[in-house]
Design a protein around this motif. Structure first.
Motif, PDB file in Angstrom:
ATOM      1  N   PRO A 141      -0.111 -29.603 -16.393  1.00 15.05           N
ATOM      2  CA  PRO A 141       0.798 -29.997 -17.264  1.00 15.05           C
ATOM      3  C   PRO A 141       0.947 -29.085 -18.685  1.00 15.05           C
ATOM      4  O   PRO A 141       0.090 -28.206 -18.733  1.00 15.05           O
ATOM      5  CB  PRO A 141       0.359 -31.249 -18.020  1.00 15.05           C
ATOM      6  N   TYR A 142       2.135 -28.799 -18.984  1.00 16.92           N
ATOM      7  CA  TYR A 142       2.516 -27.772 -19.833  1.00 16.92           C
ATOM      8  C   TYR A 142       2.201 -28.286 -21.171  1.00 16.92           C
ATOM      9  O   TYR A 142       2.067 -27.405 -22.110  1.00 16.92           O
ATOM     10  CB  TYR A 142       3.941 -27.127 -19.707  1.00 16.92           C
ATOM     11  N   TRP A 143       2.165 -29.553 -21.581  1.00 18.48           N
ATOM     12  CA  TRP A 143       2.146 -29.913 -22.866  1.00 18.48           C
ATOM     13  C   TRP A 143       0.629 -29.264 -23.728  1.00 18.48           C
ATOM     14  O   TRP A 143       0.906 -28.894 -24.710  1.00 18.48           O
ATOM     15  CB  TRP A 143       1.936 -31.500 -23.044  1.00 18.48           C
ATOM     16  N   MET A 174       9.794 -20.075 -29.947  1.00 21.37           N
ATOM     17  CA  MET A 174      10.871 -20.490 -29.410  1.00 21.37           C
ATOM     18  C   MET A 174      11.014 -21.670 -28.812  1.00 21.37           C
ATOM     19  O   MET A 174      11.776 -22.621 -28.719  1.00 21.37           O
ATOM     20  CB  MET A 174      11.692 -19.446 -28.454  1.00 21.37           C
ATOM     21  N   LYS A 175       9.833 -21.911 -28.069  1.00 15.64           N
ATOM     22  CA  LYS A 175       9.708 -23.021 -27.080  1.00 15.64           C
ATOM     23  C   LYS A 175       9.535 -24.372 -27.935  1.00 15.64           C
ATOM     24  O   LYS A 175       9.978 -25.430 -27.722  1.00 15.64           O
ATOM     25  CB  LYS A 175       8.652 -22.873 -26.150  1.00 15.64           C
ATOM     26  N   LEU A 176       8.723 -24.123 -29.275  1.00 12.32           N
ATOM     27  CA  LEU A 176       8.647 -25.462 -30.135  1.00 12.32           C
ATOM     28  C   LEU A 176       9.865 -25.687 -30.737  1.00 12.32           C
ATOM     29  O   LEU A 176      10.238 -26.911 -30.925  1.00 12.32           O
ATOM     30  CB  LEU A 176       7.700 -24.923 -31.120  1.00 12.32           C
ATOM     31  N   GLY A 204       8.008 -24.644 -19.279  1.00  8.63           N
ATOM     32  CA  GLY A 204       7.275 -23.308 -18.548  1.00  8.63           C
ATOM     33  C   GLY A 204       8.253 -22.165 -18.192  1.00  8.63           C
ATOM     34  O   GLY A 204       7.867 -21.135 -18.236  1.00  8.63           O
ATOM     35  N   ASP A 205       9.562 -22.403 -18.129  1.00  7.95           N
ATOM     36  CA  ASP A 205      10.288 -21.477 -18.232  1.00  7.95           C
ATOM     37  C   ASP A 205      11.574 -21.774 -19.082  1.00  7.95           C
ATOM     38  O   ASP A 205      12.392 -22.589 -19.013  1.00  7.95           O
ATOM     39  CB  ASP A 205      11.266 -21.585 -16.783  1.00  7.95           C
ATOM     40  N   ILE A 206      11.646 -21.141 -20.437  1.00 11.94           N
ATOM     41  CA  ILE A 206      12.346 -21.462 -21.071  1.00 11.94           C
ATOM     42  C   ILE A 206      13.992 -21.271 -21.077  1.00 11.94           C
ATOM     43  O   ILE A 206      15.085 -22.058 -21.413  1.00 11.94           O
ATOM     44  CB  ILE A 206      12.295 -20.515 -22.391  1.00 11.94           C
ATOM     45  N   GLU A 207      14.429 -20.440 -19.944  1.00  5.34           N
ATOM     46  CA  GLU A 207      15.773 -20.145 -19.407  1.00  5.34           C
ATOM     47  C   GLU A 207      15.951 -21.546 -18.765  1.00  5.34           C
ATOM     48  O   GLU A 207      17.162 -21.974 -18.846  1.00  5.34           O
ATOM     49  CB  GLU A 207      15.651 -19.016 -18.846  1.00  5.34           C
TER      50      GLU A 207
END
Length: 310
Positions: A141-143, A174-176, A204-207
């Motif tokens: 999990p990415y959390w 940027m993800k936050l 996991g992949d911001i795009e």
């Protein structure tokens, strides 16, 4: 703004101009006199997140699918009183994903198309693989990559981390910020404003995150909230809407620019605000302008008002 008509007449009305408009939910002059519409999205939420970022980070968002949200931060804030008035001007339409409002004698449609134009958000079909139910058993999990062992995180806490630069990694910052926008602006459903854990996995992949059809999800949430209101619930003094309710106001303002000729200071006693003051930074509390409900009613009474159809 996308070069496209922001307002459409009903198809039947285009083909047969003589056809009468659908009936209004409430007869003209018999609309309930409610107080306001509550939305769980604070009118200052976007600015608060932007105030926690540096110029390069803001520019990144401007150039992304969230770019129009940055522009929206500079427009009049959501008016709970105007939205309340507008909901009482609905027409009776059966289509599940459309709402129509009569304003200045004209029908104005609010559908996914108009929502996409004013927000600039991706509104395509939700990928089947993103049901978020089935996951690779070996996939972590990415959390925890964002918040470690914390099981939940308030948006206010995440924004504070950005503002105080507790988090310095550019990618994580940027993800936050992106998850905070989704959680507190687009898909807000309660006053607690928690970071939406179920969508963190997309980061996991911001795009990939930015290309996800947030517009469709936000629109569906808002439209469901609007459509479930019958005459009885619409007669209540205060009505709560989930999702990005500001989009409805944006569509009407694009169609009727005269609405912005008179604005007033937004006031939490009369306009919808989140009660989560923790999200606000000291520099973000400057009063924003919002529509003047009295002026809106006056514009509505003028049948000669300019409605933009092209």
């Amino acid at each position: 703004m996308v070069s496209s008509r922001i307002v459409d007449y009903h198809e039947d009305l285009v083909e047969e101009p003589e056809v009468e408009l659908p009936q209004m939910v409430f007869a003209d002059g018999e609309e309930p006199v409610g107080v306001r519409v509550l939305t769980y999205q604070s009118s200052r939420a976007i600015n608060t997140i932007l105030n926690a970022l540096n110029e390069a980070e803001i520019q990144y968002l401007r150039e992304s699918s969230f770019g129009k949200l940055i522009e929206i931060a500079e427009k009049p804030a959501f008016s709970g009183r105007f939205a309340r008035y507008l909901l009482s001007r609905q027409l009776k339409v059966e289509k599940k994903h459309e709402a129509w409002f009569r304003f200045a004698g004209n029908p104005i449609r609010f559908s996914l198309r108009e929502f996409a134009i004013v927000t600039g958000l991706p509104c395509g079909e939700i990928p089947k693989k993103q049901k978020m139910k089935k996951k690779n058993i070996n996939e972590k999990p990415y959390w925890p990559e964002l918040f470690g062992s914390m099981e939940e995180m308030r948006v206010s806490q995440a924004v504070k981390m950005l503002r105080k630069k507790t988090v310095t990694d550019p990618d994580i910052r940027m993800k936050l910020a992106c998850l905070a926008i989704v959680s507190s602006v687009l898909l807000s459903t309660n006053l607690k404003m928690k970071m939406l854990k179920e969508y963190a996995e997309l980061l996991g992949d911001i795009e990939e995150f930015l290309s996800f059809p947030w517009g469709r999800i936000a629109f569906d949430m808002l439209m469901t909230s609007i459509k479930k209101r019958d005459e009885i619930s619409l007669s209540q003094d205060t009505i709560a809407l989930k999702g990005f309710a500001l989009a409805l106001q944006l569509v009407i303002v694009e169609a009727v620019p005269a609405l912005t000729e008179v604005v007033q200071d937004a006031c939490s006693s009369s306009e919808s605000e989140s009660d989560d003051d923790e999200i606000e930074s000291p520099v973000s509390k400057a009063r924003r302008k919002t529509l003047n409900p009295a002026h809106a009613r006056e514009v509505d009474r003028k049948s000669e008002v300019n409605i933009i159809f092209n």
